[in-house]
Write a protein that holds these residues in place. Structure first.
Motif, PDB file in Angstrom:
ATOM      1  N   LEU A 143       0.830  -1.207   0.000  1.00  0.00           N
ATOM      2  CA  LEU A 143       0.000   0.000   0.000  1.00  0.00           C
ATOM      3  C   LEU A 143       0.863   1.254   0.000  1.00  0.00           C
ATOM      4  CD1 LEU A 143      -2.806  -0.995   2.551  1.00  0.00           C
ATOM      5  CD2 LEU A 143      -2.987  -0.888   0.050  1.00  0.00           C
ATOM      6  N   ALA A 144       2.019   1.182   0.654  1.00  0.00           N
ATOM      7  CA  ALA A 144       2.892   2.351   0.750  1.00  0.00           C
ATOM      8  C   ALA A 144       3.728   2.562  -0.503  1.00  0.00           C
ATOM      9  CB  ALA A 144       3.812   2.212   1.968  1.00  0.00           C
ATOM     10  N   TYR A 175     -11.041  -7.297  -1.578  1.00  0.00           N
ATOM     11  CA  TYR A 175     -11.458  -5.892  -1.544  1.00  0.00           C
ATOM     12  C   TYR A 175     -12.077  -5.450  -2.870  1.00  0.00           C
ATOM     13  CZ  TYR A 175      -8.967  -5.207   2.872  1.00  0.00           C
ATOM     14  OH  TYR A 175      -8.557  -5.277   4.193  1.00  0.00           O
ATOM     15  N   GLY A 176     -12.319  -6.398  -3.772  1.00  0.00           N
ATOM     16  CA  GLY A 176     -12.926  -6.081  -5.058  1.00  0.00           C
ATOM     17  C   GLY A 176     -11.963  -5.525  -6.077  1.00  0.00           C
ATOM     18  N   VAL A 177     -10.654  -5.785  -5.907  1.00  0.00           N
ATOM     19  CA  VAL A 177      -9.621  -5.244  -6.795  1.00  0.00           C
ATOM     20  C   VAL A 177      -8.878  -6.398  -7.460  1.00  0.00           C
ATOM     21  CG1 VAL A 177      -7.490  -3.885  -6.930  1.00  0.00           C
ATOM     22  CG2 VAL A 177      -9.343  -3.184  -5.374  1.00  0.00           C
ATOM     23  N   THR A 178      -8.708  -6.313  -8.784  1.00  0.00           N
ATOM     24  CA  THR A 178      -7.957  -7.317  -9.540  1.00  0.00           C
ATOM     25  C   THR A 178      -6.623  -6.729  -9.966  1.00  0.00           C
ATOM     26  OG1 THR A 178      -9.988  -8.368 -10.349  1.00  0.00           O
ATOM     27  CG2 THR A 178      -7.954  -8.812 -11.568  1.00  0.00           C
ATOM     28  N   ALA A 231      -2.345   0.690 -11.026  1.00  0.00           N
ATOM     29  CA  ALA A 231      -3.787   0.924 -10.927  1.00  0.00           C
ATOM     30  C   ALA A 231      -4.380   0.154  -9.750  1.00  0.00           C
ATOM     31  CB  ALA A 231      -4.476   0.516 -12.223  1.00  0.00           C
ATOM     32  N   GLY A 232      -3.886  -1.067  -9.549  1.00  0.00           N
ATOM     33  CA  GLY A 232      -4.393  -1.879  -8.452  1.00  0.00           C
ATOM     34  C   GLY A 232      -4.068  -1.286  -7.100  1.00  0.00           C
ATOM     35  N   ARG A 233      -2.847  -0.765  -6.954  1.00  0.00           N
ATOM     36  CA  ARG A 233      -2.485  -0.127  -5.693  1.00  0.00           C
ATOM     37  C   ARG A 233      -3.396   1.072  -5.422  1.00  0.00           C
ATOM     38  NH1 ARG A 233       1.381   4.369  -4.721  1.00  0.00           N
ATOM     39  NH2 ARG A 233       1.572   4.528  -2.459  1.00  0.00           N
ATOM     40  N   SER A 234      -3.630   1.889  -6.432  1.00  0.00           N
ATOM     41  CA  SER A 234      -4.507   3.048  -6.262  1.00  0.00           C
ATOM     42  C   SER A 234      -5.914   2.621  -5.866  1.00  0.00           C
ATOM     43  CB  SER A 234      -4.555   3.866  -7.558  1.00  0.00           C
ATOM     44  OG  SER A 234      -3.293   4.418  -7.852  1.00  0.00           O
ATOM     45  N   LEU A 271      -5.912   1.497  -2.224  1.00  0.00           N
ATOM     46  CA  LEU A 271      -5.852   2.629  -1.305  1.00  0.00           C
ATOM     47  C   LEU A 271      -7.233   3.238  -1.089  1.00  0.00           C
ATOM     48  CD1 LEU A 271      -2.540   4.351  -2.486  1.00  0.00           C
ATOM     49  CD2 LEU A 271      -2.952   3.249  -0.276  1.00  0.00           C
ATOM     50  N   ARG A 272      -8.067   3.147  -2.113  1.00  0.00           N
ATOM     51  CA  ARG A 272      -9.445   3.642  -1.969  1.00  0.00           C
ATOM     52  C   ARG A 272     -10.340   2.616  -1.280  1.00  0.00           C
ATOM     53  NH1 ARG A 272      -8.227   5.124  -7.338  1.00  0.00           N
ATOM     54  NH2 ARG A 272      -9.433   3.347  -8.127  1.00  0.00           N
ATOM     55  N   ALA A 273     -10.059   1.324  -1.482  1.00  0.00           N
ATOM     56  CA  ALA A 273     -10.968   0.272  -1.027  1.00  0.00           C
ATOM     57  C   ALA A 273     -10.715  -0.181   0.410  1.00  0.00           C
ATOM     58  CB  ALA A 273     -10.871  -0.931  -1.965  1.00  0.00           C
ATOM     59  N   VAL A 274      -9.467  -0.105   0.857  1.00  0.00           N
ATOM     60  CA  VAL A 274      -9.132  -0.622   2.189  1.00  0.00           C
ATOM     61  C   VAL A 274      -9.555   0.397   3.242  1.00  0.00           C
ATOM     62  CG1 VAL A 274      -7.281  -1.393   3.725  1.00  0.00           C
ATOM     63  CG2 VAL A 274      -7.200  -1.954   1.283  1.00  0.00           C
ATOM     64  N   PRO A 275     -10.423   0.031   4.156  1.00  0.00           N
ATOM     65  CA  PRO A 275     -10.869   0.986   5.187  1.00  0.00           C
ATOM     66  C   PRO A 275      -9.702   1.473   6.047  1.00  0.00           C
ATOM     67  CG  PRO A 275     -12.307  -0.934   5.130  1.00  0.00           C
ATOM     68  CD  PRO A 275     -11.125  -1.263   4.276  1.00  0.00           C
TER      69      PRO A 275
END
Length: 245
Positions: A96-97, A117-120, A131-134, A137-141
């Motif tokens: 994430l970082a 988290y709904g990300v592929t 794109a997945g990292r971005s 970052l939006r999906a992880v609470p």
């Protein structure tokens, strides 16, 4: 230095201690283990109790998001739910970082965590990694990130030292390298020397719980085996639990 072996090691007085091995996204097994522990404590109430989770909550299994959410809520409800860091948990934070496409998250099960988290993510495609990292970052609470950042590397209860991977033999417990506590393997596993505490750990999957004079390995490969293992320590008495779904 005074040493202790597993047979003679004691937990703290008036405190029942549980330690739970690597979960790796198996929310179903963790929930079953927690139900078992709560039911057991209701049936045979101790003076007090704690449950130490040995890390590796994410990756490989199907529901890392669910595991983290469950643990966050469990700790809100009960201060007895204690959590330590595993290398995969720190690897998730690192991705994430930094978006590192070659770290433990990318190479060892992060695809399943992202999917929860709904990300592929295609880790062979730099554009997909970015794109997945971005998206993550939006999906992880924020509560999940705070939980991971707050994980301790070790704790001592009675004659037992709890950590994810093990210790550097010959080094005092209070001088251990934090990275060794989540990464060390054969230098620790192959060393038969007794320590001043018995080490309770996971990290290295085994077909069954491994009990040695100087250590206990609770990682029974839950994500693949469908078996989540734990130890119960009641003063000098020790027993083992297994959640199977």
């Amino acid at each position: 230095m005074k040493t202790v072996d597993f047979k003679h090691a004691r937990g703290p007085d008036r405190l029942r201690v549980y330690a739970i091995g690597d979960v790796h996204g198996r929310l179903d097994l963790l929930q079953e283990m927690h139900r078992w522990i709560l039911a057991e404590n209701a049936k045979e109430p101790p003076f007090d109790w704690v449950a130490v989770h040995l890390g590796d909550y994410v990756d490989r299994g199907p529901d890392s998001r669910g595991v983290l959410e469950h643990l966050v809520n469990a700790q809100r409800k009960n201060h007895r739910m204690l959590t330590l860091a595993g290398n995969h948990d720190i690897g998730f934070l690192d991705f994430l970082a930094t978006g590192d496409a070659h770290g433990v998250f990318a190479r060892h099960g992060g695809r399943q965590t992202a999917r929860s988290y709904g990300v592929t993510i295609d880790f062979d495609d730099p554009a997909s990694v970015a794109a997945g990292r971005s998206a993550l970052l939006r999906a992880v609470p924020a509560t999940h990130v705070e939980f991971l950042r707050g994980l301790r590397r070790s704790m001592i209860l009675g004659d037992f030292f709890f950590c994810h991977a093990g210790i550097r033999p010959g080094v005092d417990f209070d001088r251990q390298n934090p990275d060794d506590l989540i990464w060390i393997r054969w230098e620790f596993l192959d060393d038969p020397r007794l320590h001043s505490k018995v080490v309770i750990h996971g990290h290295t999957p085994a077909s069954d719980v491994e009990v040695r004079q100087n250590r206990v390995n609770l990682d029974t490969g839950a994500y693949a085996s469908g078996r989540l293992s734990a130890i119960r320590i009641d003063a000098e008495a020790k027993s083992f639990l297994e959640a199977i779904v």
